[in-house]
Write a protein that holds these residues in place. Sequence first.
Motif, mmCIF file in Angstrom:
data_model
loop_
_atom_site.group_PDB
_atom_site.id
_atom_site.type_symbol
_atom_site.label_atom_id
_atom_site.label_comp_id
_atom_site.label_asym_id
_atom_site.label_seq_id
_atom_site.Cartn_x
_atom_site.Cartn_y
_atom_site.Cartn_z
ATOM 1 N N SER A 1 0.836 -1.202 0.000
ATOM 2 C CA SER A 1 0.000 0.000 0.000
ATOM 3 C C SER A 1 0.872 1.252 0.000
ATOM 4 C CB SER A 1 -0.900 0.009 1.238
ATOM 5 O OG SER A 1 -0.130 0.267 2.407
ATOM 6 N N ASN A 2 0.235 2.402 0.168
ATOM 7 C CA ASN A 2 0.985 3.661 0.205
ATOM 8 C C ASN A 2 1.467 4.001 1.607
ATOM 9 O OD1 ASN A 2 -1.405 4.406 1.540
ATOM 10 N ND2 ASN A 2 -1.364 6.480 0.708
ATOM 11 N N MET A 3 1.320 3.083 2.562
ATOM 12 C CA MET A 3 1.552 3.487 3.949
ATOM 13 C C MET A 3 3.003 3.889 4.220
ATOM 14 S SD MET A 3 0.398 1.840 7.544
ATOM 15 C CE MET A 3 0.527 2.878 9.002
ATOM 16 N N LEU A 4 3.946 2.999 3.911
ATOM 17 C CA LEU A 4 5.343 3.339 4.202
ATOM 18 C C LEU A 4 5.828 4.506 3.352
ATOM 19 C CD1 LEU A 4 7.721 2.725 5.976
ATOM 20 C CD2 LEU A 4 8.477 0.999 4.321
ATOM 21 N N ARG B 1 7.500 10.070 3.309
ATOM 22 C CA ARG B 1 7.330 11.394 2.709
ATOM 23 C C ARG B 1 7.114 12.453 3.791
ATOM 24 N NH1 ARG B 1 6.184 12.355 -2.498
ATOM 25 N NH2 ARG B 1 5.348 10.259 -2.809
ATOM 26 N N HIS B 2 6.268 12.106 4.778
ATOM 27 C CA HIS B 2 6.059 13.014 5.913
ATOM 28 C C HIS B 2 7.378 13.313 6.622
ATOM 29 C CE1 HIS B 2 1.764 13.666 6.409
ATOM 30 N NE2 HIS B 2 1.521 12.394 6.175
ATOM 31 N N LEU B 3 8.155 12.249 6.857
ATOM 32 C CA LEU B 3 9.351 12.394 7.688
ATOM 33 C C LEU B 3 10.513 13.030 6.940
ATOM 34 C CD1 LEU B 3 9.332 8.921 9.510
ATOM 35 C CD2 LEU B 3 8.568 11.133 10.410
ATOM 36 N N SER B 4 10.620 12.769 5.638
ATOM 37 C CA SER B 4 11.811 13.202 4.898
ATOM 38 C C SER B 4 11.964 14.710 4.864
ATOM 39 C CB SER B 4 11.749 12.665 3.463
ATOM 40 O OG SER B 4 10.647 13.232 2.777
ATOM 41 N N SER C 1 12.149 26.231 8.838
ATOM 42 C CA SER C 1 11.416 26.821 7.728
ATOM 43 C C SER C 1 11.282 25.894 6.521
ATOM 44 C CB SER C 1 12.115 28.103 7.262
ATOM 45 O OG SER C 1 13.393 27.803 6.745
ATOM 46 N N GLU C 2 11.944 24.728 6.554
ATOM 47 C CA GLU C 2 11.929 23.857 5.383
ATOM 48 C C GLU C 2 10.581 23.177 5.231
ATOM 49 O OE1 GLU C 2 15.850 21.858 4.605
ATOM 50 O OE2 GLU C 2 16.026 22.298 6.729
ATOM 51 N N LYS C 3 10.108 23.052 4.008
ATOM 52 C CA LYS C 3 8.789 22.495 3.710
ATOM 53 C C LYS C 3 8.926 21.251 2.830
ATOM 54 C CE LYS C 3 6.816 25.916 5.833
ATOM 55 N NZ LYS C 3 6.177 25.716 7.130
ATOM 56 N N SER C 4 7.803 20.592 2.604
ATOM 57 C CA SER C 4 7.787 19.372 1.810
ATOM 58 C C SER C 4 8.336 19.622 0.416
ATOM 59 C CB SER C 4 6.360 18.855 1.714
ATOM 60 O OG SER C 4 6.306 17.702 0.920
ATOM 61 N N TYR C 5 9.201 18.707 -0.043
ATOM 62 C CA TYR C 5 9.781 18.726 -1.375
ATOM 63 C C TYR C 5 10.726 19.901 -1.618
ATOM 64 C CZ TYR C 5 7.458 14.680 -3.231
ATOM 65 O OH TYR C 5 7.071 13.396 -3.454
ATOM 66 N N ASP C 6 11.124 20.616 -0.552
ATOM 67 C CA ASP C 6 12.169 21.620 -0.747
ATOM 68 C C ASP C 6 13.454 20.919 -1.182
ATOM 69 O OD1 ASP C 6 10.575 23.648 -0.079
ATOM 70 O OD2 ASP C 6 11.502 24.140 1.839
ATOM 71 N N ALA D 1 17.092 17.300 -7.062
ATOM 72 C CA ALA D 1 16.939 16.436 -5.888
ATOM 73 C C ALA D 1 15.872 16.988 -4.946
ATOM 74 C CB ALA D 1 18.267 16.316 -5.148
ATOM 75 N N THR D 2 15.113 16.114 -4.310
ATOM 76 C CA THR D 2 14.165 16.502 -3.274
ATOM 77 C C THR D 2 14.494 15.724 -2.019
ATOM 78 O OG1 THR D 2 12.581 14.769 -3.816
ATOM 79 C CG2 THR D 2 12.354 16.840 -5.019
ATOM 80 N N ALA D 3 13.938 16.218 -0.923
ATOM 81 C CA ALA D 3 14.213 15.560 0.357
ATOM 82 C C ALA D 3 13.737 14.116 0.339
ATOM 83 C CB ALA D 3 13.535 16.342 1.481
ATOM 84 N N TYR D 4 12.546 13.879 -0.207
ATOM 85 C CA TYR D 4 11.968 12.530 -0.205
ATOM 86 C C TYR D 4 12.842 11.558 -0.985
ATOM 87 C CZ TYR D 4 8.603 8.772 -1.205
ATOM 88 O OH TYR D 4 7.966 7.565 -1.325
ATOM 89 N N GLU D 5 13.208 11.919 -2.199
ATOM 90 C CA GLU D 5 13.997 11.029 -3.031
ATOM 91 C C GLU D 5 15.390 10.803 -2.445
ATOM 92 O OE1 GLU D 5 11.906 13.276 -4.445
ATOM 93 O OE2 GLU D 5 10.562 11.760 -5.287
ATOM 94 N N GLN D 6 15.964 11.862 -1.864
ATOM 95 C CA GLN D 6 17.297 11.697 -1.309
ATOM 96 C C GLN D 6 17.254 10.810 -0.062
ATOM 97 O OE1 GLN D 6 19.502 15.300 -0.928
ATOM 98 N NE2 GLN D 6 21.348 14.283 -0.197
#
Length: 471
Positions: free
Chosen positions: A276-279, A284-287, A296-301, A311-316
């Motif tokens: 599923s999409n759970m992990l 994504r939330h945590l990265s 001040s950092e936000k999602s996908y900064d 590069a994004t936080a999630y992928e890295q």
Amino acid sequence: ERDNWTPSLTPGGKYYLTRNASTIVAFAIGQAWKPGNPVAMVGAHTDSPCLRIKPVSKRSGDGFLQVGVEVYGGGMWHTWFDRDLGAAGRVMVKTQGGGMEQKLVRISRPICRIPNLAVHFGGSVPFEFNKETQLFPILGLVSAELNRTGQTAEELSKEISEAEKEAGFNPLKTPTQRHQPYLIQLIADEAGCKPEEILDFELVLYDTQAACIGGLNNEFVFSARLDNLGMTYCAVEGIIQSLSSPSALKDDSTIRLIACFDHEEIGSESAQGADSNMLPSVIRHLSCLPSSADSSEKSYDKVNGNGDDNATAYEQTLATSLLVSADMAHSINPNYSAKYESNHSPRMNEGTVIKINANVRYATNSPGIVLLQECARRAKAASYQPPGTKTSGGGVPLQLLVVRNDMPCGSTIGPMLSASLGVRTIDVGNPQLAMHSIRETAGCYDVEHGINLFESFFEHYGEMEGKVVVD
């Protein structure tokens, strides 16, 4: 999962969440965490093969009360015969305010049993039976139920019908119509409600015999559901032990995480399964959580300092993380030793097993083996190690498993998660016998080996991550 995590989660904090009350994720955030850093993960599963009570389970035959059941997973169903079976699971209950709430129940006394056919009547060897027509547990005798209620069968049926008419229209038949009435009463007693307040339930049968320690020298665990509560336990205890020191997270730049999923035994394709999409959602939330230095950092900064504008936080985070997929492994069975690959035949109490398959039924590869071996070398020594493996510097032993080319190979959550996330993955598990039986066998000391291995993984992964270079 419904909450906005960013204002609540902080470096140094410890948290958990559940989905469907059957999958749990727990994590601790290092105080030196920043977006894009690694997550050290251990993944396991919480479900085991079992018999689930059908939505319409009321049956009777030849004076017996019976219950209809549906098989869940690939169980060794012949082992379920002649066992003392209770029932446990989730009940949806009507509340006084008109709401509906979940309650967990466990009927801990034996209420049913699946009787074998006596050998005098041709009980077959090997044992064969039809899962639809010959796997009905007996709940009791019709005569005993009539004696309990003090009514004839006609009177009891009439009383139930009248009560249901008073309840008004129901799109489905009521639970009392679909199941044995006394079973509903027992469930209501456990849920602390009235029978008429039960709206629906998901109950499975289980062996009421408690787990125990056995063997001449107490070297075995005899228990139901070792696959995979054995590794779930090691994961939970491993992360707890890794956080036992007040300063455990002080200089840690990683997030330590365990994910224990439902529905692995049936393919993991559910909202709460590993497929599923759970992990991915949790990572994504945590990265992109703000670090303690910059809120001040936000999602996908973009992650600063990597020189890559794409590069994004999630992928890295995914690229630097590691998942240890933890699912029990096969110990060699001395009565069937020819079924095992002679150079890859794990033994109980000789350490956690690394599972390898060239066709990627397991996700293990050599970089993961190298890294996990280093974690095992740095781990605390267990209180017991087989002769010849004990070292003065500590450490826990590991073993290797490859299934014979002419034998089927099972799989785990490891390959599907490594494919969907692109995260480095290794498959491991403690050795056991009689996997998918109603009662399984494992080694006592392997529990401590597994816990110490995971503790070391959580403590040292951040330091070791950059030392194993492949890409």
